[in-house]
Design a protein around this motif. Structure first.
Motif, PDB file in Angstrom:
ATOM      1  N   HIS A   1      68.409-102.460 -39.254  1.00 21.56           N
ATOM      2  CA  HIS A   1      70.077-103.183 -39.453  1.00 21.56           C
ATOM      3  C   HIS A   1      70.565-101.991 -38.667  1.00 21.56           C
ATOM      4  O   HIS A   1      71.052-101.262 -38.684  1.00 21.56           O
ATOM      5  N   GLY A   2      71.362-102.922 -38.053  1.00 20.10           N
ATOM      6  CA  GLY A   2      72.881-102.877 -37.177  1.00 20.10           C
ATOM      7  C   GLY A   2      72.265-102.624 -35.938  1.00 20.10           C
ATOM      8  O   GLY A   2      72.998-101.869 -34.579  1.00 20.10           O
ATOM      9  N   HIS A   3      71.072-103.130 -35.738  1.00 19.52           N
ATOM     10  CA  HIS A   3      70.373-101.934 -34.431  1.00 19.52           C
ATOM     11  C   HIS A   3      71.348-103.749 -32.976  1.00 19.52           C
ATOM     12  O   HIS A   3      71.584-102.971 -32.003  1.00 19.52           O
ATOM     13  N   GLU A   4      72.402-104.498 -32.857  1.00 16.35           N
ATOM     14  CA  GLU A   4      72.566-105.146 -32.303  1.00 16.35           C
ATOM     15  C   GLU A   4      73.944-104.657 -31.772  1.00 16.35           C
ATOM     16  O   GLU A   4      74.250-104.346 -30.836  1.00 16.35           O
ATOM     17  N   GLN A   5      74.456-104.038 -32.980  1.00 12.61           N
ATOM     18  CA  GLN A   5      76.253-103.019 -31.792  1.00 12.61           C
ATOM     19  C   GLN A   5      75.674-101.786 -31.637  1.00 12.61           C
ATOM     20  O   GLN A   5      76.137-101.443 -30.587  1.00 12.61           O
ATOM     21  N   ARG A   6      73.962-101.176 -31.892  1.00 10.63           N
ATOM     22  CA  ARG A   6      73.760-100.125 -31.147  1.00 10.63           C
ATOM     23  C   ARG A   6      73.419-100.132 -29.849  1.00 10.63           C
ATOM     24  O   ARG A   6      73.453 -99.349 -28.629  1.00 10.63           O
ATOM     25  N   GLY A   7      72.849-101.773 -29.378  1.00  9.16           N
ATOM     26  CA  GLY A   7      72.207-101.850 -28.044  1.00  9.16           C
ATOM     27  C   GLY A   7      73.114-102.148 -27.519  1.00  9.16           C
ATOM     28  O   GLY A   7      73.016-102.402 -26.186  1.00  9.16           O
ATOM     29  N   ALA A   8      74.372-102.766 -28.047  1.00 12.66           N
ATOM     30  CA  ALA A   8      75.589-103.205 -26.636  1.00 12.66           C
ATOM     31  C   ALA A   8      75.714-102.005 -26.471  1.00 12.66           C
ATOM     32  O   ALA A   8      76.132-102.042 -25.207  1.00 12.66           O
ATOM     33  N   ARG A   9      75.647-100.781 -27.362  1.00 13.80           N
ATOM     34  CA  ARG A   9      76.358 -99.861 -26.896  1.00 13.80           C
ATOM     35  C   ARG A   9      75.709 -98.984 -25.302  1.00 13.80           C
ATOM     36  O   ARG A   9      76.275 -99.143 -24.714  1.00 13.80           O
ATOM     37  N   LEU A  10      74.337 -98.714 -25.293  1.00 16.40           N
ATOM     38  CA  LEU A  10      73.567 -98.619 -25.090  1.00 16.40           C
ATOM     39  C   LEU A  10      72.964 -99.522 -23.889  1.00 16.40           C
ATOM     40  O   LEU A  10      72.544 -98.710 -22.982  1.00 16.40           O
ATOM     41  N   ALA A  11      73.229-100.491 -24.278  1.00 15.46           N
ATOM     42  CA  ALA A  11      72.968-102.277 -23.066  1.00 15.46           C
ATOM     43  C   ALA A  11      73.941-101.486 -21.653  1.00 15.46           C
ATOM     44  O   ALA A  11      73.645-100.732 -20.538  1.00 15.46           O
ATOM     45  N   GLU A  12      75.406-101.032 -21.826  1.00 16.95           N
ATOM     46  CA  GLU A  12      76.808-101.009 -21.279  1.00 16.95           C
ATOM     47  C   GLU A  12      76.455 -99.292 -21.146  1.00 16.95           C
ATOM     48  O   GLU A  12      76.694 -99.055 -19.666  1.00 16.95           O
ATOM     49  N   ARG A  13      75.738 -98.157 -21.819  1.00 19.32           N
ATOM     50  CA  ARG A  13      75.482 -96.924 -20.737  1.00 19.32           C
ATOM     51  C   ARG A  13      74.244 -97.113 -19.568  1.00 19.32           C
ATOM     52  O   ARG A  13      74.788 -96.688 -18.612  1.00 19.32           O
ATOM     53  N   VAL A  14      73.501 -97.292 -20.383  1.00 23.25           N
ATOM     54  CA  VAL A  14      72.509 -97.645 -18.896  1.00 23.25           C
ATOM     55  C   VAL A  14      73.203 -98.484 -17.653  1.00 23.25           C
ATOM     56  O   VAL A  14      72.743 -98.159 -16.595  1.00 23.25           O
ATOM     57  N   CYS A  15      73.849 -99.501 -18.215  1.00 25.49           N
ATOM     58  CA  CYS A  15      74.374-100.598 -16.450  1.00 25.49           C
ATOM     59  C   CYS A  15      75.748 -99.649 -16.035  1.00 25.49           C
ATOM     60  O   CYS A  15      75.925 -99.559 -14.439  1.00 25.49           O
ATOM     61  N   GLU A  16      76.321 -98.513 -16.764  1.00 25.40           N
ATOM     62  CA  GLU A  16      77.058 -97.634 -15.857  1.00 25.40           C
ATOM     63  C   GLU A  16      75.437 -96.973 -15.440  1.00 25.40           C
ATOM     64  O   GLU A  16      77.031 -96.488 -14.621  1.00 25.40           O
ATOM     65  N   ARG A  17      75.618 -96.248 -15.932  1.00 20.91           N
ATOM     66  CA  ARG A  17      74.535 -94.937 -15.291  1.00 20.91           C
ATOM     67  C   ARG A  17      73.921 -95.655 -14.031  1.00 20.91           C
ATOM     68  O   ARG A  17      74.171 -95.034 -13.197  1.00 20.91           O
ATOM     69  N   LEU A  18      74.101 -97.101 -13.883  1.00 19.26           N
ATOM     70  CA  LEU A  18      72.903 -97.569 -12.721  1.00 19.26           C
ATOM     71  C   LEU A  18      73.788 -98.150 -11.537  1.00 19.26           C
ATOM     72  O   LEU A  18      74.050 -98.105 -11.092  1.00 19.26           O
ATOM     73  N   ARG A  19      75.638 -98.385 -12.075  1.00 21.41           N
ATOM     74  CA  ARG A  19      76.395 -98.389 -10.501  1.00 21.41           C
ATOM     75  C   ARG A  19      76.369-100.209 -10.885  1.00 21.41           C
ATOM     76  O   ARG A  19      76.025-100.265  -9.712  1.00 21.41           O
TER      77      ARG A  19
END
Length: 405
Positions: free
Chosen positions: A260-278
């Motif tokens: 439950h609620g994995h979508e919002q958590r996943g959105a934040r994580l996906a953003e962090r991954v993309c930011e980390r990888l530039r």
């Protein structure tokens, strides 16, 4: 001046594959002499020159000169390369310089490291990319190379890779024919937990068997990537499909297999991954949107018209149809990336497109002119678009009833 064909062109020629770019090694000449002949110097790490006519890369030998002989210069350069199959030179007379027995590795379908492989840890990702590219020909990573990579990881040699170089390798893999093997190889080598720990964390995390017969979230993620590759050649779609479920890796064990609620958590994580990888903004945005709203898309027929409209607005779909198309492809890949669902239709995509078209067709100018107060305009337009989507939904339900009858 002596010129040798080197690198991928020699490898692919020996494998009978189409040859792409040709790289050359030149000896018996200085950088100044090449510049005087019209060559243009590029690159920072070592001297590379572009031919004045063909623009093909010509490089001076790297490494120690040894005894200064022609053979020593060429061999010492080849040893600086990543894999033995890329450390072969073809001379103008048709003879080969092959100090690491790379031709044997080609015949035996083996990916083996050179003595200098460890000098540049990004080569671990290149190794995985070659495993993906040459896997269909039977190539496998040699056991000593697997052991070396594990030693490098244990020593922390992959902990400080330059983000831009990691991103470049991931992009080249996603643009290839088999990105799944790239990520599988990284995981088998133990490198995925360093490069993409958010993705590696998904393996072993269960999902409800009723919806996910494959159960394992990591396995599901790679199945979704496979389906995304069947549906689209765009690396943005493929990456968004791969990262869509990152939130499930942060679900407490006590809640498994529910997420439950994995979508919002996943959105934040996906953003962090993309930011980390530039990663460029378009990748970050699509990854975030797919992670956050893929469940909405799957349940599109169940959503209230107003909820569907809000989702379309969050996707900026009323203005950017390209973004919506990419989003829907990733969602379809998610639906099909399940054991037994690979060939199932995904009517939600057509329904969402129809809803978007109906909402976008609303005459907003006319509504704005007819409003008694300016502050009421947004709500008037929203209600009109919701009614348009409701009409679309009713037609779909009536059509479904007729089909069943």
């Amino acid at each position: 001046m002596h010129i040798y064909l080197v690198g991928g062109a020699v490898r692919d020629q020996l494998l009978g594959l189409p040859i792409g770019d040709r790289d050359w090694l030149v000896t018996g000449v200085t950088a100044e002499q090449l510049l005087a002949q019209g060559y243009r110097r590029v690159g920072r790490d070592f001297p590379v020159f572009l031919h004045p006519k063909s623009a093909e890369e010509h490089a001076l030998p790297r490494g120690e000169p040894g005894d200064g002989s022609e053979q020593a210069l060429v061999c010492n350069d080849l040893i600086q390369r990543d894999l033995t199959i890329n450390a072969i030179a073809l001379a103008a007379d048709g003879s080969y310089v092959d100090p690491l027995d790379g031709r044997r590795d080609l015949r035996e379908r083996r990916l083996r490291h050179t003595p200098t492989f460890r000098n540049d840890p990004i080569r671990v990702l290149r190794l995985a990319r070659f495993a993906a590219r040459l896997g269909p020909l039977g190539f496998r990573v040699a056991q000593p190379t697997r052991q070396l990579v594990r030693q490098m990881i244990q020593a922390g040699e992959l902990d400080h890779l330059v983000a831009e170089r990691v991103w470049s390798e991931i992009m080249r893999a996603l643009q290839g024919t088999d990105p799944v093997t790239f990520f599988e190889t990284l995981r088998e080598l133990g490198a995925l937990r360093v490069i993409l720990p958010e993705l590696d964390r998904l393996f072993g995390v269960p999902q409800p068997e009723r919806h996910h017969p494959e159960i394992d979230t990591g396995v599901h993620s790679l199945m979704v990537l496979f389906q995304a590759c069947n549906l689209s050649r765009e690396p943005e779609v493929r990456l968004a499909a791969l990262l869509h479920d990152l939130g499930k890796g942060t679900t407490p064990r006590t809640d498994w297999p529910s997420h439950h609620g994995h979508e919002q958590r996943g959105a934040r994580l996906a953003e962090r991954v993309c930011e980390r990888l530039r990663a460029p903004n378009r990748y970050r945005e699509l990854c975030r949107l797919v992670a956050e709203y893929h469940s909405h898309c799957h349940r599109a027929f169940e959503l209230k018209p107003a909820t569907l409209l809000r989702t379309l607005q969050q996707l900026n779909a009323l203005r950017r149809t390209t973004r919506l198309d990419q989003f829907l492809l990733a969602c379809e890949a998610d639906s099909r990336g399940r054991q037994g669902f690979e060939r199932q239709p995904y009517p939600q995509a057509d329904f969402v497109r129809a809803a978007r078209q109906a909402a976008a067709a609303v005459d907003t100018r006319r509504l704005a002119k007819g409003a008694s107060e300016q502050k009421m305009i947004p709500d008037i337009i929203f209600q009109a678009r919701s009614r348009a989507i409701a009409a679309v939904k009713k037609r779909w339900e009536e059509q479904e009833t007729l089909t069943i009858t």
